[in-house]
Motif scaffolding. Sequence first.
Motif, PDB file in Angstrom:
ATOM      1  N   THR A 197      16.533  -0.748  -5.525  1.00  0.00           N
ATOM      2  CA  THR A 197      16.230   0.815  -5.415  1.00  0.00           C
ATOM      3  C   THR A 197      15.113   1.206  -4.661  1.00  0.00           C
ATOM      4  O   THR A 197      13.823   0.612  -5.307  1.00  0.00           O
ATOM      5  CB  THR A 197      16.635   1.396  -6.777  1.00  0.00           C
ATOM      6  N   ILE A 198      15.119   2.311  -3.878  1.00  0.00           N
ATOM      7  CA  ILE A 198      13.612   2.817  -3.587  1.00  0.00           C
ATOM      8  C   ILE A 198      13.595   4.148  -3.968  1.00  0.00           C
ATOM      9  O   ILE A 198      14.696   4.977  -3.792  1.00  0.00           O
ATOM     10  CB  ILE A 198      13.378   2.827  -1.990  1.00  0.00           C
ATOM     11  N   VAL A 199      12.435   4.603  -4.648  1.00  0.00           N
ATOM     12  CA  VAL A 199      12.422   5.924  -4.901  1.00  0.00           C
ATOM     13  C   VAL A 199      11.604   6.797  -4.146  1.00  0.00           C
ATOM     14  O   VAL A 199      10.318   6.382  -3.961  1.00  0.00           O
ATOM     15  CB  VAL A 199      11.780   5.984  -6.516  1.00  0.00           C
ATOM     16  N   LEU A 200      11.762   7.920  -3.697  1.00  0.00           N
ATOM     17  CA  LEU A 200      11.141   8.645  -2.756  1.00  0.00           C
ATOM     18  C   LEU A 200      10.579   9.908  -3.377  1.00  0.00           C
ATOM     19  O   LEU A 200      11.349  10.643  -4.039  1.00  0.00           O
ATOM     20  CB  LEU A 200      11.648   8.903  -1.416  1.00  0.00           C
ATOM     21  N   ALA A 201       9.139  10.095  -3.499  1.00  0.00           N
ATOM     22  CA  ALA A 201       8.545  11.200  -4.438  1.00  0.00           C
ATOM     23  C   ALA A 201       7.901  12.056  -3.278  1.00  0.00           C
ATOM     24  O   ALA A 201       7.718  11.869  -2.323  1.00  0.00           O
ATOM     25  CB  ALA A 201       7.372  10.911  -5.111  1.00  0.00           C
TER      26      ALA A 201
END
Length: 199
Positions: A66-70
């Motif tokens: 998983t990649i989380v983009l903020a």
Amino acid sequence: MMHIRCCTKDDKLLDQLKDLYGVDNVTSLPDVESLQESGAQQSRGIVIIDLKYNILPRGRNFVSPTIVLAVLPVFAEAFKVLQLGGRGYGNRRMRQANLQQAIENVNDGQIWLPPSIISKLIDVVGKDDRFVSEKSRDKVLTILSKREQEVALFVAKGMSNQEVADTMFVSLRTIKAHLSSIYEKTGLRNRLELGLALA
């Protein structure tokens, strides 16, 4: 070709992903909850969570890479993502080339973080003697050529490949070649591991 599931309502982000990986390899999901409902969290491929439209899940870890983009990446949130088992974290408006690099790195089993977050993480971990010793630092450096040592130390400070290339007056391709050689010689897998080894 990998499959990407992206929890976002941002058409621009989805278009970037489709340009990179093809329309048939990108699935848009309205929110994090639909990952569980669709069973997508258990599936192969990469999951991308856009925090402009979602919040980090509570009480459960990520299963798929998983990649989380903020909206605005911050260290505390990056640390939380890593604790949940996330493999990537960055700015939701990063350039397409950086987004691709993040996805490819995570797909290869590596961790991808912005250089500023890596620097902070190295600072925090580097202050704890349990994580690093002068001996391990010297061991890494002694097996590298002088030029590779320079590259490794710049990367350990949290500099991007482009910043290292500009500082050393060489091409980006040369820096990438040096990093490949550094990883091969040391057995380290990514910038974070290199930074921690040289903290």
